[in-house]
Design a protein around this motif. Structure first.
Motif, short mmCIF file in Angstrom:
data_model
loop_
_atom_site.label_atom_id
_atom_site.label_comp_id
_atom_site.label_asym_id
_atom_site.label_seq_id
_atom_site.Cartn_x
_atom_site.Cartn_y
_atom_site.Cartn_z
N ALA A 56 6.61 6.48 1.06
CA ALA A 56 5.56 5.79 2.03
C ALA A 56 4.90 4.88 1.36
CB ALA A 56 4.54 7.02 2.05
N VAL A 57 5.67 3.52 1.16
CA VAL A 57 5.48 2.44 0.68
C VAL A 57 5.26 1.30 1.87
CG1 VAL A 57 5.31 0.52 -1.66
CG2 VAL A 57 6.16 3.22 -1.90
N GLU A 58 4.35 0.77 2.01
CA GLU A 58 3.58 0.17 3.11
C GLU A 58 4.42 -1.61 2.46
OE1 GLU A 58 5.54 0.74 6.09
OE2 GLU A 58 5.36 2.81 5.68
N ASP A 88 4.92 7.49 -5.12
CA ASP A 88 5.80 6.58 -4.24
C ASP A 88 6.49 5.20 -5.14
OD1 ASP A 88 6.09 9.34 -3.03
OD2 ASP A 88 6.05 7.55 -0.61
N THR A 105 1.34 -0.96 0.33
CA THR A 105 0.02 -0.34 -0.46
C THR A 105 0.62 1.77 -0.15
OG1 THR A 105 -0.40 0.15 2.27
CG2 THR A 105 -1.98 -1.15 1.30
N GLY A 106 0.23 2.73 -0.80
CA GLY A 106 1.17 3.49 -0.52
C GLY A 106 0.63 4.69 -1.30
#
Length: 268
Positions: A236-238, A221, A216-217
């Motif tokens: 901010a990629v998780e 990004d 997710t993100g």
């Protein structure tokens, strides 16, 4: 299901728009600015545009002269680990900026015309598997955006994200297993869920909704990650799940070696 011809035309429109946006960024540069180093080691702004010019010309050859393109592939196979277009790129890079700009513009125009004239359903040869016209246009858009990011970073320009980023993200997702293969690794058997949020609030989603491993993100990004234009630590990629986490460390949307990528901002 959308008409394939309309889909291809829309991708080609986006490719043209991506090139035009980068053109606006470099058209007014001074000779000094064309020589500014970019984040790619050893590459100036001129090198970035010369590389796009060369790859556009190779794509044009693939679309119009498959026999000549096959000879280019043979050169690449005969010299693994080298870049067969290096001499051609250096020659174009050495041109005065105004001449380089003309070369790139004319090449983009020729490629657009050839891809639009290609028969429906045709597969174009490439260094990997043959590609549809839409896939070729998407790949050219991805590379134009990525090298455009290098130029923007070199000039200190912040580009506004566009809906065209969905093409870059799509290649990044579709190239998941390639990122493993190119490193001699076995890809995970299960699919990942990828959920990306654009600046306008829209979402781009891939993979099964019930997938255990997820990414997710922000859309931007994720595109910076898969084109290796920014380090994972600065985005901010998780990831949820160990395999998804590993993929974020190796993801790439382009063929060939990944290179060293970008260092984290904290290490610069």
């Amino acid at each position: 299901m959308p008409d394939a011809t309309a889909v291809t035309a829309a991708v080609l429109d986006d490719l043209r728009a991506e090139g035009d946006e980068l053109d606006l960024l470099v058209a007014g540069l001074s000779a000094h600015e064309w020589a500014v180093p970019t984040p790619a080691e050893g590459w100036t702004v001129a090198h970035q545009i010369a590389h796009l010019n060369w790859t556009d010309e190779v794509a044009l050859t693939a679309a119009t002269e498959p026999g000549a393109f096959a000879a280019e592939v043979e050169k690449a196979l005969a010299a693994p680990g080298t870049f067969v277009g290096e001499a051609a790129e250096e020659a174009v890079t050495a041109l005065p900026p105004e001449a380089l700009l003309v070369e790139w513009r004319e090449g983009r125009t020729r490629l657009q015309a050839a891809l639009r004239a290609a028969p429906a359903g045709v597969k174009l040869p490439w260094y990997g598997p043959p590609m549809s016209v839409a896939s070729m246009a998407t790949a050219r858009l991805m590379e134009t955006w990525a090298h455009g990011q290098d130029v923007a970073d070199a000039l200190g320009v912040t580009r506004k994200p566009t809906a065209r980023l969905r093409h870059v993200a799509r290649i990044g997702v579709r190239a998941r297993d390639y990122a493993y293969f190119v490193r001699g690794l076995r890809p995970p058997a299960e699919q990942f869920r990828v959920e990306l949020l654009a600046e306008d609030g829209g979402s781009t989603v891939y993979g099964p909704e019930d997938a255990a491993q997820r990414i997710t993100g922000p859309l931007l990004d994720f595109c910076l990650l898969v084109t290796r234009r920014a380090h994972r630590d600065d985005l901010a990629v998780e990831a949820v799940g160990p395999d998804a986490g590993q993929w974020l460390d190796i993801a790439q949307a382009f063929a060939g070696p990944a290179g060293s990528g970008r260092r984290p901002e904290a290490d610069r």
